[in-house]
Design an enzyme around this catalytic site. Sequence first.
Site, PDB file in Angstrom:
ATOM      1  N   HIS A  62       0.796  -1.225   0.000  1.00 44.79           N
ATOM      2  CA  HIS A  62       0.000   0.000   0.000  1.00 44.79           C
ATOM      3  C   HIS A  62       0.827   1.273   0.000  1.00 44.79           C
ATOM      4  O   HIS A  62       0.273   2.362   0.028  1.00 44.79           O
ATOM      5  CB  HIS A  62      -0.958   0.027   1.206  1.00 44.79           C
ATOM      6  CG  HIS A  62      -0.240   0.153   2.525  1.00 44.79           C
ATOM      7  ND1 HIS A  62       0.233  -0.925   3.215  1.00 44.79           N
ATOM      8  CD2 HIS A  62       0.087   1.236   3.264  1.00 44.79           C
ATOM      9  CE1 HIS A  62       0.819  -0.521   4.326  1.00 44.79           C
ATOM     10  NE2 HIS A  62       0.749   0.792   4.387  1.00 44.79           N
ATOM     11  N   ARG A  63       2.152   1.160  -0.020  1.00 41.98           N
ATOM     12  CA  ARG A  63       2.974   2.375   0.003  1.00 41.98           C
ATOM     13  C   ARG A  63       2.827   3.127  -1.319  1.00 41.98           C
ATOM     14  O   ARG A  63       2.910   2.499  -2.392  1.00 41.98           O
ATOM     15  CB  ARG A  63       4.458   2.040   0.162  1.00 41.98           C
ATOM     16  CG  ARG A  63       4.817   1.410   1.453  1.00 41.98           C
ATOM     17  CD  ARG A  63       5.017   2.411   2.565  1.00 41.98           C
ATOM     18  NE  ARG A  63       4.854   1.688   3.808  1.00 41.98           N
ATOM     19  CZ  ARG A  63       4.168   2.102   4.858  1.00 41.98           C
ATOM     20  NH1 ARG A  63       3.576   3.279   4.849  1.00 41.98           N
ATOM     21  NH2 ARG A  63       4.067   1.375   5.934  1.00 41.98           N
TER      22      ARG A  63
END
Length: 366
Positions: free
Chosen positions: A212-213
């Site tokens: 999710h970065r």
Amino acid sequence: MKVIQVVGARPNFMKLAPLHRALSDSPIEQKVIHTGQHYDAFMSDIFFEQLQIPRPDYHMGIGSGTHSYQTAKMMIGMEEIFLQEKPDWVIVYGDVNSTLAAALVCAKNNIKICHVEAGLRSYDRTMPEEINRILTDQVSDLLLTPSIDGNENLMKEGIDPQKVILVGNIMIDSLFWSLDWINKHPEVAQPAFNLLNKYQLKPNQYILVTLHRPSNVDEPEKLEQIINTLGEISNKTPVLFPVHPRTQKMLENLKLQKYPHLFFETPVGYMDFLFLQQNALALVTDSGGIQEETTALGIPCLTLRENTERPITITHGTNQLIGSDFDKLRFELNEIIHGRGKKGRIPELWDGKTAERIKHIFIKML
Ligand code: UD1
Ligand code: UDP
């Protein structure tokens, strides 16, 4: 003494649970504010249910937005609550926007701040979390670190050593508590068990992925490259990927090749995710918390980042930084398949007793 605990995003809830439980068994009065940074049931409510955290006293319902919009809206709402409640201390966790928003409001209103998970540094200021960590630590009155590197980082930044206490890793309190709970009540992880059945995944024979970065998922070309690499890997070892909503939004705009053994799912509850981790051959992730959980569980973790604010998971644990080197990812997975995965040990004070140590720090101040 009255404390207010502030949470808002998925990685906050499993840090709140043990300290909330510990303080409930003390003379300290506590209230909880949920900013609403994360709001989907599977990103928020399910953690309160599974970890038996009572409903927050305040739910601000802030929701998503740009960094400034979200942080500013949280600050305005929290200032009103703090001025009315007059807490002696506000406790914040980790490095999300809700953490910084609460810390800034306290600093401006002379309210004491306790930062749990202080001192972690990736030394990469392109990460929004690094800015949140540095600024929160600068204005905190009590900085509770999970590992000694945290103390060293804070000393380098000139923080008064008297404010800094090494307490250990509170996430691991929740991990041990939950493993015990799953052991006694296996039905709590039934959804995870059902997923393994649905995709015919066998223990130690699948790879579990989370991403999710922004550096991995916000650029369509990069995300597509990662998915294609995972797809190719899945031809050999199946891949289960519970997709974070940020990533889901990006995936919906990609025209992806289909891979029959790359299984996308919605995010799962905390107990379910622990069960899936425990049974996985390896994790591929960019999550901060998962780098720590895999170290505690002794499961190999391949981190798709160039740096980590949790270096102890590399020096002591099972974590390895892969960056964007997909050849290295394939090589290391092959090593793991052949039983040559990285072994590690659990760092000092990751013992499930961090919340008790924090409680005693507060009790001594009474
Ligand atoms: C946030 C944290 C990050 C943490 C991550 C944990 C910041 C700056 N980032 O990143 O440090 O690692 O949470 O998961 O605080 N969305 C939903 N439903 C939700 C929540 C989010 O659909 O319940 C979608 C929205 O489109 C939103 C996007 O995800 O715009 C990003 O959410 P946001 O909270 O801004 O950042 P995260 O990427 O989740
Ligand atoms: N997690 C979860 N369900 C999932 C994915 C992760 O419960 O589908 C848990 C995971 O076990 C860990 C935490 O979420 O406890 C990590 O949060 P996240 O990766 O969102 O944030 P980060 O730690 O990177 O800030």
